[in-house]
Design an enzyme around this catalytic site. Structure first.
Site, PDB file in Angstrom:
ATOM      1  N   TYR A  49       0.792  -1.230   0.000  1.00  0.00           N
ATOM      2  CA  TYR A  49       0.000   0.000   0.000  1.00  0.00           C
ATOM      3  C   TYR A  49       0.827   1.284   0.000  1.00  0.00           C
ATOM      4  O   TYR A  49       0.451   2.254  -0.677  1.00  0.00           O
ATOM      5  CB  TYR A  49      -0.994  -0.019   1.164  1.00  0.00           C
ATOM      6  CG  TYR A  49      -2.203  -0.872   0.873  1.00  0.00           C
ATOM      7  CD1 TYR A  49      -3.327  -0.333   0.255  1.00  0.00           C
ATOM      8  CD2 TYR A  49      -2.230  -2.221   1.195  1.00  0.00           C
ATOM      9  CE1 TYR A  49      -4.437  -1.107  -0.034  1.00  0.00           C
ATOM     10  CE2 TYR A  49      -3.331  -3.013   0.906  1.00  0.00           C
ATOM     11  CZ  TYR A  49      -4.433  -2.453   0.295  1.00  0.00           C
ATOM     12  OH  TYR A  49      -5.528  -3.229  -0.001  1.00  0.00           O
ATOM     13  N   GLU A  94      -9.072  -7.398   4.222  1.00  0.00           N
ATOM     14  CA  GLU A  94      -8.255  -8.458   3.619  1.00  0.00           C
ATOM     15  C   GLU A  94      -7.671  -9.376   4.688  1.00  0.00           C
ATOM     16  O   GLU A  94      -7.578 -10.595   4.484  1.00  0.00           O
ATOM     17  CB  GLU A  94      -7.156  -7.824   2.774  1.00  0.00           C
ATOM     18  CG  GLU A  94      -7.694  -7.195   1.489  1.00  0.00           C
ATOM     19  CD  GLU A  94      -6.802  -6.102   0.931  1.00  0.00           C
ATOM     20  OE1 GLU A  94      -5.591  -6.096   1.261  1.00  0.00           O
ATOM     21  OE2 GLU A  94      -7.305  -5.249   0.177  1.00  0.00           O
ATOM     22  N   TYR A 121     -10.778 -17.200 -12.907  1.00  0.00           N
ATOM     23  CA  TYR A 121     -11.730 -18.140 -13.500  1.00  0.00           C
ATOM     24  C   TYR A 121     -12.654 -18.664 -12.402  1.00  0.00           C
ATOM     25  O   TYR A 121     -12.190 -19.139 -11.355  1.00  0.00           O
ATOM     26  CB  TYR A 121     -11.017 -19.312 -14.175  1.00  0.00           C
ATOM     27  CG  TYR A 121     -10.269 -18.933 -15.431  1.00  0.00           C
ATOM     28  CD1 TYR A 121     -10.945 -18.446 -16.550  1.00  0.00           C
ATOM     29  CD2 TYR A 121      -8.891 -19.053 -15.503  1.00  0.00           C
ATOM     30  CE1 TYR A 121     -10.261 -18.090 -17.704  1.00  0.00           C
ATOM     31  CE2 TYR A 121      -8.192 -18.702 -16.654  1.00  0.00           C
ATOM     32  CZ  TYR A 121      -8.888 -18.221 -17.750  1.00  0.00           C
ATOM     33  OH  TYR A 121      -8.208 -17.865 -18.890  1.00  0.00           O
ATOM     34  N   GLY A 167     -23.451 -17.187 -22.335  1.00  0.00           N
ATOM     35  CA  GLY A 167     -22.171 -17.723 -22.783  1.00  0.00           C
ATOM     36  C   GLY A 167     -21.452 -18.499 -21.699  1.00  0.00           C
ATOM     37  O   GLY A 167     -22.043 -19.302 -20.977  1.00  0.00           O
ATOM     38  N   VAL A 168     -20.152 -18.235 -21.559  1.00  0.00           N
ATOM     39  CA  VAL A 168     -19.355 -18.947 -20.562  1.00  0.00           C
ATOM     40  C   VAL A 168     -19.642 -18.446 -19.152  1.00  0.00           C
ATOM     41  O   VAL A 168     -19.106 -18.984 -18.177  1.00  0.00           O
ATOM     42  CB  VAL A 168     -17.854 -18.836 -20.913  1.00  0.00           C
ATOM     43  CG1 VAL A 168     -17.300 -17.463 -20.536  1.00  0.00           C
ATOM     44  CG2 VAL A 168     -17.036 -19.961 -20.274  1.00  0.00           C
ATOM     45  N   THR A 176     -20.451 -20.703 -15.758  1.00  0.00           N
ATOM     46  CA  THR A 176     -19.566 -21.462 -14.866  1.00  0.00           C
ATOM     47  C   THR A 176     -19.912 -21.330 -13.387  1.00  0.00           C
ATOM     48  O   THR A 176     -20.022 -22.351 -12.701  1.00  0.00           O
ATOM     49  CB  THR A 176     -18.092 -21.101 -15.125  1.00  0.00           C
ATOM     50  OG1 THR A 176     -17.914 -19.689 -15.056  1.00  0.00           O
ATOM     51  CG2 THR A 176     -17.662 -21.592 -16.489  1.00  0.00           C
ATOM     52  N   PHE A 182     -18.728 -10.102 -12.393  1.00  0.00           N
ATOM     53  CA  PHE A 182     -18.156  -9.554 -13.613  1.00  0.00           C
ATOM     54  C   PHE A 182     -16.648  -9.621 -13.509  1.00  0.00           C
ATOM     55  O   PHE A 182     -16.076  -9.152 -12.522  1.00  0.00           O
ATOM     56  CB  PHE A 182     -18.605  -8.104 -13.813  1.00  0.00           C
ATOM     57  CG  PHE A 182     -17.945  -7.443 -14.986  1.00  0.00           C
ATOM     58  CD1 PHE A 182     -18.334  -7.758 -16.273  1.00  0.00           C
ATOM     59  CD2 PHE A 182     -16.928  -6.525 -14.805  1.00  0.00           C
ATOM     60  CE1 PHE A 182     -17.722  -7.170 -17.355  1.00  0.00           C
ATOM     61  CE2 PHE A 182     -16.308  -5.929 -15.880  1.00  0.00           C
ATOM     62  CZ  PHE A 182     -16.709  -6.248 -17.162  1.00  0.00           C
TER      63      PHE A 182
END
EC number: 1.14.12.17
Length: 397
Positions: free
Chosen positions: A97, A139, A209, A271-272, A275, A387
């Site tokens: 950071y 985090e 992915y 479409g894909v 998944t 997205f």
């Protein structure tokens, strides 16, 4: 989320809004130029998003939105969660950071010149570290949650491709098992893995992915469309074999099913983008026998339709699950609707305003359905979407 900015700091930040609107992308370009003087920092970023400008545009829009809402930072809560999840996936840690702070403030001074007085830079430093500390804290919680689970890990871990499964003319699934033989942390259905590829021509390339199998402690499955060019999807389709090693960080993401399903669910993909929906359907078939589920998918034709037989098998196992497919190029023999999914069809064939919608697909698909579902009366809190790529201000809205 509350900030204790002084009225003077708020005034200074808001005074820069017109300048950020005009020069924001130039500032971010200058910031990245400064950051990337350090190869170790450059390696943290997805260079594809740098080259096509999407990350620069998205970050410029995010900083402008922050400046406009500096007196009400609570509106950024969902963005903080999304960014924190992404940072854990990209293995960004607290020590990174300060590099960003130095580069950002230096870029503001470089682009705005004398307008960026010491007071303005001090105000922006305060604003930056407020957000940075929120991200670091979140985090840390995400990483702790991963590490407390059996099979959890934090940094890059080596996985073996144990099986390749052709799913359509352009889509292939890859089964992944840890090279060390240990367990994997079960993901939440809908989450993704971040991969680092070091093959020739793409050193350090990173890609997200979605996991396309249900949660388990043994393996992951990803299902990848072959895109044009020589990037990660081309490597996986053309070079990666059974036995090939690839690296990834643990599952992350804020797009997943709730632990308790209280409303009907509509899964909507293009479409894909199917998944994460397959992962959700596997989990529902296994763990939620009473859930009411409508799965609606759009693709070009039978040749581009991936995992159709698997989805039909899942539907047959669950008494409250329905699936409908739309083909834009439908033949008489196809068991599918013709054309595009429409809001009118969804209104007539799903619980609509009573349902939770989960969406994944190309940018135009998401932009259309997020906007139109909310415009047609589905509460915004019931419209969830995934997205991949930098989230622009229009999508985030």
């Amino acid at each position: 989320m509350s900030a204790s900015f002084s009225p003077h700091t708020i005034t200074l930040i808001k005074s820069t809004v017109p300048l950020l609107a005009e020069h924001g992308t130039t500032i971010i370009e200058a910031m990245y130029h400064r950051l990337f003087e350090d190869p170790q920092i450059e390696a943290l970023f997805n260079q594809a998003n740098q080259k096509n400008g999407t990350q620069i545009h998205a970050l410029a829009g995010a900083i402008l939105a922050y400046a406009r809402n500096i007196d009400n930072p609570g509106v950024l809560a969902s963005a903080i969660e999304r960014i924190s999840q992404k940072h854990v996936g990209y293995a960004i840690h607290p020590e990174h950071y300060p590099h960003v702070a130095t580069a950002l403030l230096g870029a503001i001074k470089q682009v705005l010149g004398d307008v960026a007085t010491s007071e303005v830079l001090e105000a922006w430093g305060e604003a930056y570290w407020f957000i940075a500390n929120l991200l670091k804290d979140r985090e840390a919680v995400i990483r702790e949650g991963i590490m407390t689970k059996n099979g959890g890990w934090i940094h890059w871990r080596r996985f073996v491709i144990s099986k390749r499964i052709p799913e359509s003319e352009t889509i292939t699934s890859f089964m992944l098992h840890p090279e060390d033989g240990g367990p994997v942390v079960p993901h939440q259905a809908g989450q993704y893995l971040t991969f680092r590829f070091d093959a020739a021509g793409m050193p350090g390339m990173k890609r997200n992915y979605s996991i396309s199998c249900g949660p388990n402690s043994d393996h992951y499955r990803i299902t990848v469309k072959r895109e044009h060019g020589t990037g990660a999807s081309a490597f996986l389709h053309d070079q990666a074999k059974v036995g090939t090693i690839i690296e990834c960080t643990p599952p992350v993401g804020d797009f997943f099913l709730p632990s308790v399903i209280e409303r009907p669910i509509v899964l909507l993909s293009g479409g894909v983008g199917l998944t994460p929906m397959v992962s959700m359907m596997e989990q529902i078939a296994e763990a939620y026998p009473d859930a009411q589920v409508w799965y609606v998918h759009g693709t070009q034709n039978r040749e581009t339709h991936a995992m159709d037989a698997h989805i039909r098998a899942l539907v047959s196992r669950h008494k409250h699950m329905k699936a409908t497919t739309f083909y834009t190029q439908r033949s008489e023999a196809d068991d599918a609707e013709a054309g595009f999914i429409t809001i009118d069809w969804l209104r007539a064939n799903t619980p609509f305003q009573k349902a939770d919608f989960y969406l994944c697909g190309p940018r135009p698909f998401l932009r259309t359905f997020v906007r139109d579902l909310i415009g047609a009366g589905v509460p915004a809190a019931q419209v969830h979407y995934e997205f991949f790529g930098p989230m622009d201000e229009e999508m985030a809205a």
